[in-house]
Scaffold this motif. Structure first.
Motif, PDB file in Angstrom:
ATOM      1  N   LEU A  32       0.813  -1.208   0.000  1.00 46.94           N
ATOM      2  CA  LEU A  32       0.000   0.000   0.000  1.00 46.94           C
ATOM      3  C   LEU A  32       0.854   1.269   0.000  1.00 46.94           C
ATOM      4  O   LEU A  32       0.595   2.204  -0.767  1.00 46.94           O
ATOM      5  N   TYR A  33       1.888   1.282   0.852  1.00 46.05           N
ATOM      6  CA  TYR A  33       2.671   2.504   1.030  1.00 46.05           C
ATOM      7  C   TYR A  33       3.497   2.856  -0.198  1.00 46.05           C
ATOM      8  O   TYR A  33       4.023   3.966  -0.305  1.00 46.05           O
ATOM      9  N   GLU A  34       3.622   1.921  -1.135  1.00 43.70           N
ATOM     10  CA  GLU A  34       4.429   2.170  -2.330  1.00 43.70           C
ATOM     11  C   GLU A  34       3.667   2.945  -3.393  1.00 43.70           C
ATOM     12  O   GLU A  34       4.245   3.335  -4.401  1.00 43.70           O
ATOM     13  N   TYR A  35       2.368   3.113  -3.182  1.00 39.81           N
ATOM     14  CA  TYR A  35       1.543   3.834  -4.145  1.00 39.81           C
ATOM     15  C   TYR A  35       1.127   5.187  -3.575  1.00 39.81           C
ATOM     16  O   TYR A  35       0.849   5.322  -2.380  1.00 39.81           O
ATOM     17  N   ASP A  36       1.098   6.175  -4.454  1.00 40.05           N
ATOM     18  CA  ASP A  36       0.885   7.549  -4.020  1.00 40.05           C
ATOM     19  C   ASP A  36      -0.464   8.133  -4.429  1.00 40.05           C
ATOM     20  O   ASP A  36      -0.929   9.095  -3.820  1.00 40.05           O
ATOM     21  N   TYR A  37      -1.066   7.570  -5.451  1.00 39.58           N
ATOM     22  CA  TYR A  37      -2.330   8.093  -5.966  1.00 39.58           C
ATOM     23  C   TYR A  37      -3.343   6.956  -6.038  1.00 39.58           C
ATOM     24  O   TYR A  37      -3.007   5.837  -6.432  1.00 39.58           O
ATOM     25  N   TRP A  38      -4.574   7.288  -5.694  1.00 44.01           N
ATOM     26  CA  TRP A  38      -5.637   6.278  -5.619  1.00 44.01           C
ATOM     27  C   TRP A  38      -6.915   6.784  -6.271  1.00 44.01           C
ATOM     28  O   TRP A  38      -7.244   7.967  -6.192  1.00 44.01           O
ATOM     29  N   GLY A  39      -7.629   5.852  -6.882  1.00 47.66           N
ATOM     30  CA  GLY A  39      -8.949   6.164  -7.385  1.00 47.66           C
ATOM     31  C   GLY A  39      -9.989   6.018  -6.280  1.00 47.66           C
ATOM     32  O   GLY A  39      -9.668   5.662  -5.145  1.00 47.66           O
ATOM     33  N   GLN A  40     -11.237   6.271  -6.648  1.00 42.73           N
ATOM     34  CA  GLN A  40     -12.335   6.202  -5.673  1.00 42.73           C
ATOM     35  C   GLN A  40     -12.861   4.779  -5.486  1.00 42.73           C
ATOM     36  O   GLN A  40     -13.578   4.504  -4.514  1.00 42.73           O
ATOM     37  N   GLY A  41     -12.545   3.913  -6.394  1.00 42.47           N
ATOM     38  CA  GLY A  41     -12.963   2.522  -6.270  1.00 42.47           C
ATOM     39  C   GLY A  41     -14.201   2.193  -7.078  1.00 42.47           C
ATOM     40  O   GLY A  41     -15.030   3.059  -7.372  1.00 42.47           O
ATOM     41  N   THR A  42     -14.329   0.918  -7.427  1.00 39.56           N
ATOM     42  CA  THR A  42     -15.510   0.412  -8.125  1.00 39.56           C
ATOM     43  C   THR A  42     -15.904  -0.913  -7.489  1.00 39.56           C
ATOM     44  O   THR A  42     -15.060  -1.751  -7.195  1.00 39.56           O
ATOM     45  N   GLN A  43     -17.200  -1.087  -7.270  1.00 43.71           N
ATOM     46  CA  GLN A  43     -17.698  -2.275  -6.560  1.00 43.71           C
ATOM     47  C   GLN A  43     -17.789  -3.468  -7.508  1.00 43.71           C
ATOM     48  O   GLN A  43     -18.356  -3.367  -8.614  1.00 43.71           O
ATOM     49  N   VAL A  44     -17.274  -4.592  -7.061  1.00 45.37           N
ATOM     50  CA  VAL A  44     -17.422  -5.864  -7.764  1.00 45.37           C
ATOM     51  C   VAL A  44     -18.114  -6.830  -6.809  1.00 45.37           C
ATOM     52  O   VAL A  44     -17.644  -7.044  -5.691  1.00 45.37           O
ATOM     53  N   THR A  45     -19.233  -7.387  -7.253  1.00 42.59           N
ATOM     54  CA  THR A  45     -19.982  -8.339  -6.443  1.00 42.59           C
ATOM     55  C   THR A  45     -20.149  -9.632  -7.237  1.00 42.59           C
ATOM     56  O   THR A  45     -20.655  -9.605  -8.362  1.00 42.59           O
ATOM     57  N   VAL A  46     -19.728 -10.728  -6.640  1.00 44.87           N
ATOM     58  CA  VAL A  46     -19.824 -12.038  -7.294  1.00 44.87           C
ATOM     59  C   VAL A  46     -20.812 -12.880  -6.504  1.00 44.87           C
ATOM     60  O   VAL A  46     -20.597 -13.162  -5.318  1.00 44.87           O
ATOM     61  N   SER A  47     -21.893 -13.267  -7.147  1.00 47.37           N
ATOM     62  CA  SER A  47     -22.912 -14.061  -6.484  1.00 47.37           C
ATOM     63  C   SER A  47     -22.652 -15.549  -6.680  1.00 47.37           C
ATOM     64  O   SER A  47     -22.137 -15.977  -7.715  1.00 47.37           O
ATOM     65  N   SER A  48     -23.052 -16.328  -5.686  1.00 45.65           N
ATOM     66  CA  SER A  48     -22.811 -17.785  -5.760  1.00 45.65           C
ATOM     67  C   SER A  48     -23.971 -18.515  -6.395  1.00 45.65           C
ATOM     68  O   SER A  48     -25.022 -17.953  -6.640  1.00 45.65           O
TER      69      SER A  48
END
Length: 127
Positions: A111-127
């Motif tokens: 984690l500490y090696e990265y300086d810039y981050w996006g807001q994220g996107t949700q991935v949901t996998v149903s069984s």
């Protein structure tokens, strides 16, 4: 500064596929390493895949053989192709970028090696 925007998340059945994309702006990504992390509810953010500026790739153990990271420097984008998805892949997926100046052979994966981050996107996998 680098701004990152993820897209491509959604709901998929187990065994299915999704392709995430990360669009970068603010500077060219051709000389920086890029990565994908994920965070499931109640868990720490974990490394998924990374790619050095020269194209060397590195994967977390849980996704090896199923996920593929790639980069398109001309389009300033990074993609994560996810196949054979499992319910345990359910998480918010984040794109990350470092500041550059690393060896062409090294793929940052903490984690500490990265300086810039996006807001994220949700991935949901149903069984």
């Amino acid at each position: 500064q680098v701004q990152l925007v993820e897209s491509g998340g959604g709901l998929v059945q187990a065994g299915g596929s999704l392709r995430l994309s990360c669009a970068a702006s603010g500077r060219t990504i051709s000389s920086i390493a890029m990565g994908w992390f994920r965070q499931a509810p109640g868990k720490e953010r974990e490394f998924v895949a990374g790619i050095s500026w020269s194209g060397i790739t590195y994967y977390g153990d849980s996704v090896k053989g199923r996920f593929t990271i790639s980069r398109d420097n001309a389009k300033n984008t990074v993609a994560l192709q996810m196949n054979s998805l499992k319910p345990e892949d359910t998480a918010v997926y984040y794109c990350a970028a470092d500041r550059g100046h690393r060896s062409r052979w090294y793929v940052p994966h903490a984690l500490y090696e990265y300086d810039y981050w996006g807001q994220g996107t949700q991935v949901t996998v149903s069984s």
